[in-house]
Design an enzyme around this catalytic site. Structure first.
Site, PDB file in Angstrom:
ATOM      1  CG  ASN A   7      -1.879   1.134   1.269  1.00 42.73           C
ATOM      2  OD1 ASN A   7      -1.829   2.030   0.411  1.00 42.73           O
ATOM      3  ND2 ASN A   7      -2.768   1.124   2.243  1.00 42.73           N
ATOM      4  NE  ARG A  91      -6.407   1.476   0.039  1.00 42.24           N
ATOM      5  CZ  ARG A  91      -6.439   2.633   0.655  1.00 42.24           C
ATOM      6  NH1 ARG A  91      -5.358   3.139   1.198  1.00 42.24           N
ATOM      7  NH2 ARG A  91      -7.562   3.292   0.758  1.00 42.24           N
ATOM      8  CG  HIS A 180     -13.805   2.783   3.271  1.00 40.51           C
ATOM      9  ND1 HIS A 180     -14.608   3.712   3.878  1.00 40.51           N
ATOM     10  CD2 HIS A 180     -12.541   3.124   3.579  1.00 40.51           C
ATOM     11  CE1 HIS A 180     -13.862   4.598   4.516  1.00 40.51           C
ATOM     12  NE2 HIS A 180     -12.595   4.267   4.347  1.00 40.51           N
ATOM     13  NE  ARG A 241     -11.672  12.026   5.363  1.00 39.02           N
ATOM     14  CZ  ARG A 241     -11.489  10.787   4.897  1.00 39.02           C
ATOM     15  NH1 ARG A 241     -12.294  10.306   3.986  1.00 39.02           N
ATOM     16  NH2 ARG A 241     -10.504  10.048   5.347  1.00 39.02           N
ATOM     17  CD  GLU A 385      -9.411  -1.765   3.859  1.00 38.48           C
ATOM     18  OE1 GLU A 385      -9.009  -1.587   5.029  1.00 38.48           O
ATOM     19  OE2 GLU A 385      -9.748  -0.836   3.120  1.00 38.48           O
TER      20      GLU A 385
END
Ligand code: AMP
Length: 405
Positions: A7, A91, A180, A241, A385
């Site tokens: 990643n 990823r 996601h 956020r 993941e």
């Protein structure tokens, strides 16, 4: 087969090496501060002491070289030779509309990922550096890319289009993509296995609640709607956020506060959410602690966070005409029994009954936390993941080998 999962970020690179015979992680680690002085490599092997090394790592090519070197190091390594690495899985955040599933990296795939730089300017260029760095260090090894957006490519147009001029979609591909996806797919698949039911016969609402947070409606094993949009800013209130707001707030704030576009962008991405309302922290642990200490702003932040999540669950229940399974995953979803209890408290009219004791139990395993008679089953499923990336990489490379004979 040994699979290396990478990643790559702009100044960091995380890695895991999997032995696919039993899907075990042989080693994992990360390189931080790439391109700065004093880059740090941290390397972990289960059952051994962690290794930390500070040196100069100026680019991603050097970072991958250091990772490969440490994996075959006689003292810290887990491989006898680099030839044991049979494939590398990456990823990649944005696959746009081009990638509906994981693919083996080819020159055409690289070109398409480059074409998507505009949609994910912070992420895709960094992932590309990771791919190029593997090309340089392991030129004969197959590479696979696994996209955060791919799982959501099954959304129908009524869910992914915004009610704005269609020319913006045609010209610039402005639409909902969702993120996601690897996590939402992994946890819904795990839930089906745990419940012993086929995923394609279930209606699932999956809540990935970490620093970033999104909810996905999954019907018959396919994503039919998701809360993040063109970018990961839309949807739920998150750590820093804002999630959904009236879009008119942007020009209004720019005028009233004399802010530039980039300042408003930074406000909504980095200085909003839990952090802005609590004035305390973006970390759910500190918000819960603040509530317990009687901090009114922390309590308000928690209530807003829960309320907004519950509204999304309600809207996805309506989108699918009901649901059977509610899943909590990621940092907050897996660890905060307070959050889960507060969300489920307002969903009893669906016939959802949380078992308070099961909810409080701590475990790293996927588990049911609703009462046996509950019409809707509530699950905590730790996301993974990296494992899904390793699995996709393994499958694609094995298939390609079969085709080649
Ligand atoms: P993630 O982005 O999935 O790694 O999630 C990270 C976030 O999970 C942190 O910022 C915390 O807010 C949250 N988190 C981790 N552990 C706990 C916990 N025990 N209780 C509440 N929140 C937690």
């Amino acid at each position: 087969m040994k699979i290396l999962v990478i990643n790559a970020g702009s100044s960091s690179l995380k890695y895991q090496i999997y032995d696919m015979t039993d899907e075990s992680v042989m080693a994992s680690g990360r390189v931080e501060r790439i391109g700065m002085d004093s880059s740090i490599l941290t390397h972990e092997v289960p059952g051994r002491q962690d290794m930390r090394d500070v040196s100069e790592i100026l680019d991603h090519v050097t970072a991958v070289k250091r990772v490969v070197d440490i994996l075959v190091d006689p003292q810290h390594g887990v491989l006898s030779s680099i030839h044991e690495i049979e494939a590398v899985g990456h990823r990649v955040v944005h696959g746009g509309e081009s990638f509906k599933q994981s693919v083996i990296v080819t020159p055409e795939v690289k070109l398409e990922i480059r074409n998507l730089f505009d949609l994910a300017p912070l992420h895709n260029p960094a992932h590309m550096m990771g791919i190029t760095a593997v090309d340089a260090n392991l030129p004969d090894v197959a590479q696979v890319v696994v996209f955060d957006t791919a799982f959501h490519q099954t959304m129908p147009p009524k869910a992914y289009l915004y009610p704005i001029p269609m020319v913006l979609y045609r010209r610039h591909k402005i639409r909902r993509y969702g993120f996601h996806g690897t996590s939402h797919y992994y946890v819904s698949d795990m839930a089906a296995k745990l419940l012993g039911k086929p995923l394609n016969e279930m209606k699932v609402i999956s809540c990935h609640i970490g620093n970033g947070a999104s909810v996905t409606a999954i019907e018959g094993g396919q994503s039919v709607d998701t809360s993040m949009g063109l970018t990961p800013l839309e949807g739920l209130m998150m750590g820093t956020r804002s999630g959904d707001i009236d879009p008119a707030i942007v020009p209004f704030t720019m005028t009233k506060e004399e802010l530039t576009l980039s300042e408003v962008n930074s406000m909504l991405n980095k200085h909003s959410g839990l952090m802005a309302i609590s004035g305390l922290s973006s970390d759910m642990r500190e918000i819960v602690q603040g509530m317990d200490d009687g901090d009114k702003n922390a309590t308000l932040a928690f209530e807003m966070y829960v309320y907004r999540l519950r509204k999304y669950i309600g809207s996805y229940a309506a989108a699918m005409n009901g649901f059977d399974v509610l899943i909590f995953t990621a940092g907050v979803g897996e660890n905060s029994d307070r959050l889960r209890a507060a969300v489920c408290e307002g969903l009893t009219f669906f016939g959802l009954e949380l078992d308070e004791e099961l909810n409080k139990q701590r475990s790293r395993e996927a588990r049911v936390i609703s009462k046996p008679g509950s019409r809707i089953q509530v699950l905590v499923v730790p996301t993974n993941e990296e494992l899904l990336i390793a699995r996709d990489t393994y499958e694609l490379v094995r298939e390609a080998e079969k085709v080649q004979g």
